[in-house]
Design a protein around this motif. Structure first.
Motif, PDB file in Angstrom:
ATOM      1  N   VAL A  94       0.842  -1.203   0.000  1.00 43.56           N
ATOM      2  CA  VAL A  94       0.000   0.000   0.000  1.00 43.56           C
ATOM      3  C   VAL A  94       0.873   1.248   0.000  1.00 43.56           C
ATOM      4  CG1 VAL A  94      -1.625   1.355   1.396  1.00 43.56           C
ATOM      5  CG2 VAL A  94      -1.999  -1.098   1.057  1.00 43.56           C
ATOM      6  N   ARG A  95       1.921   1.209   0.803  1.00 40.22           N
ATOM      7  CA  ARG A  95       2.834   2.348   0.859  1.00 40.22           C
ATOM      8  C   ARG A  95       3.478   2.585  -0.509  1.00 40.22           C
ATOM      9  NH1 ARG A  95       7.819   3.270   5.055  1.00 40.22           N
ATOM     10  NH2 ARG A  95       8.433   5.316   4.278  1.00 40.22           N
ATOM     11  N   ALA A  96       3.935   1.514  -1.146  1.00 36.95           N
ATOM     12  CA  ALA A  96       4.551   1.645  -2.469  1.00 36.95           C
ATOM     13  C   ALA A  96       3.552   2.219  -3.469  1.00 36.95           C
ATOM     14  CB  ALA A  96       5.066   0.285  -2.951  1.00 36.95           C
ATOM     15  N   GLU A  97       2.304   1.769  -3.379  1.00 39.80           N
ATOM     16  CA  GLU A  97       1.274   2.306  -4.274  1.00 39.80           C
ATOM     17  C   GLU A  97       1.036   3.788  -4.005  1.00 39.80           C
ATOM     18  OE1 GLU A  97      -1.162  -1.938  -4.590  1.00 39.80           O
ATOM     19  OE2 GLU A  97      -2.121  -0.239  -3.619  1.00 39.80           O
ATOM     20  N   LEU A  98       0.982   4.162  -2.737  1.00 39.23           N
ATOM     21  CA  LEU A  98       0.792   5.577  -2.397  1.00 39.23           C
ATOM     22  C   LEU A  98       1.972   6.425  -2.870  1.00 39.23           C
ATOM     23  CD1 LEU A  98      -0.752   5.425   1.189  1.00 39.23           C
ATOM     24  CD2 LEU A  98      -1.844   6.285  -0.889  1.00 39.23           C
ATOM     25  N   GLU A  99       3.172   5.907  -2.710  1.00 45.45           N
ATOM     26  CA  GLU A  99       4.344   6.646  -3.164  1.00 45.45           C
ATOM     27  C   GLU A  99       4.322   6.794  -4.685  1.00 45.45           C
ATOM     28  OE1 GLU A  99       7.394   5.465   0.467  1.00 45.45           O
ATOM     29  OE2 GLU A  99       7.589   4.424  -1.447  1.00 45.45           O
ATOM     30  N   SER A 100       3.872   5.733  -5.382  1.00 46.52           N
ATOM     31  CA  SER A 100       3.770   5.801  -6.841  1.00 46.52           C
ATOM     32  C   SER A 100       2.720   6.841  -7.248  1.00 46.52           C
ATOM     33  CB  SER A 100       3.386   4.427  -7.397  1.00 46.52           C
ATOM     34  OG  SER A 100       3.137   4.489  -8.764  1.00 46.52           O
ATOM     35  N   LYS A 101       1.587   6.832  -6.542  1.00 52.13           N
ATOM     36  CA  LYS A 101       0.541   7.814  -6.833  1.00 52.13           C
ATOM     37  C   LYS A 101       1.038   9.231  -6.570  1.00 52.13           C
ATOM     38  CE  LYS A 101      -3.435   4.819  -6.046  1.00 52.13           C
ATOM     39  NZ  LYS A 101      -4.596   4.526  -5.207  1.00 52.13           N
ATOM     40  N   LEU A 102       1.799   9.387  -5.478  1.00 49.49           N
ATOM     41  CA  LEU A 102       2.359  10.706  -5.164  1.00 49.49           C
ATOM     42  C   LEU A 102       3.296  11.164  -6.278  1.00 49.49           C
ATOM     43  CD1 LEU A 102       2.824  13.127  -3.334  1.00 49.49           C
ATOM     44  CD2 LEU A 102       4.574  11.799  -2.148  1.00 49.49           C
TER      45      LEU A 102
END
Length: 150
Positions: free
Chosen positions: A107-115
């Protein structure tokens, strides 16, 4: 015709002024939205970090408890059945915690990618708004100069 030219230039000047004002307003809105999204991502990242840290601590604690149970099994043969079931429960909880940690990392990796994508998108929008503003300002300056010449 000179009066018509003057009116045309004044209309162009007014239109360019309005376009410049709208572009500046849009630029401000985009900047505010970017700040808001950055704050939301920061809050989400902090929450994920806290959960990840807590789960890592729990994982370590479960591993310690599991070791103690194994030691107790060696020392207390009469309680083997009880400790084995407790050990299995802790293994299961440890596996569940590990799975949850892995999920939070994803989830963190996905959020960082979205950011990253949002930041890139906002950068492009910002650059486009600055370019539009500069073009309108240039046209505005040219119309102003024409108006002054008239």
């Amino acid at each position: 015709t000179r009066q018509t030219d003057t009116q045309t230039h004044q209309q162009q000047h007014q239109q360019l002024s309005e376009q410049l004002e709208q572009t500046m307003k849009r630029y401000s809105e985009i900047s505010q939205r970017k700040e808001q999204l950055d704050e939301e991502v920061d809050v989400a990242s902090k929450a994920i970090d806290e959960l990840t840290e807590r789960l890592e601590q729990e994982k370590e604690q479960y591993a310690i408890e599991l070791k103690h149970l194994r030691d107790a099994l060696d020392d207390k043969g009469t309680q083997v059945k009880h400790h084995s079931s407790e050990s299995a429960r802790l293994r299961k909880e440890l596996t569940a915690s590990t799975t949850e940690v892995d999920h939070l990392r994803q989830v963190r990796a996905e959020l960082e990618s979205k950011l990253e994508k949002l930041t890139a998108s906002h950068s492009e929008q910002f650059e486009r708004a600055v370019k539009d503003r500069n073009e309108i300002a240039q046209e505005h300056a040219e119309v102003t100069e024409l108006n002054e010449d008239l």
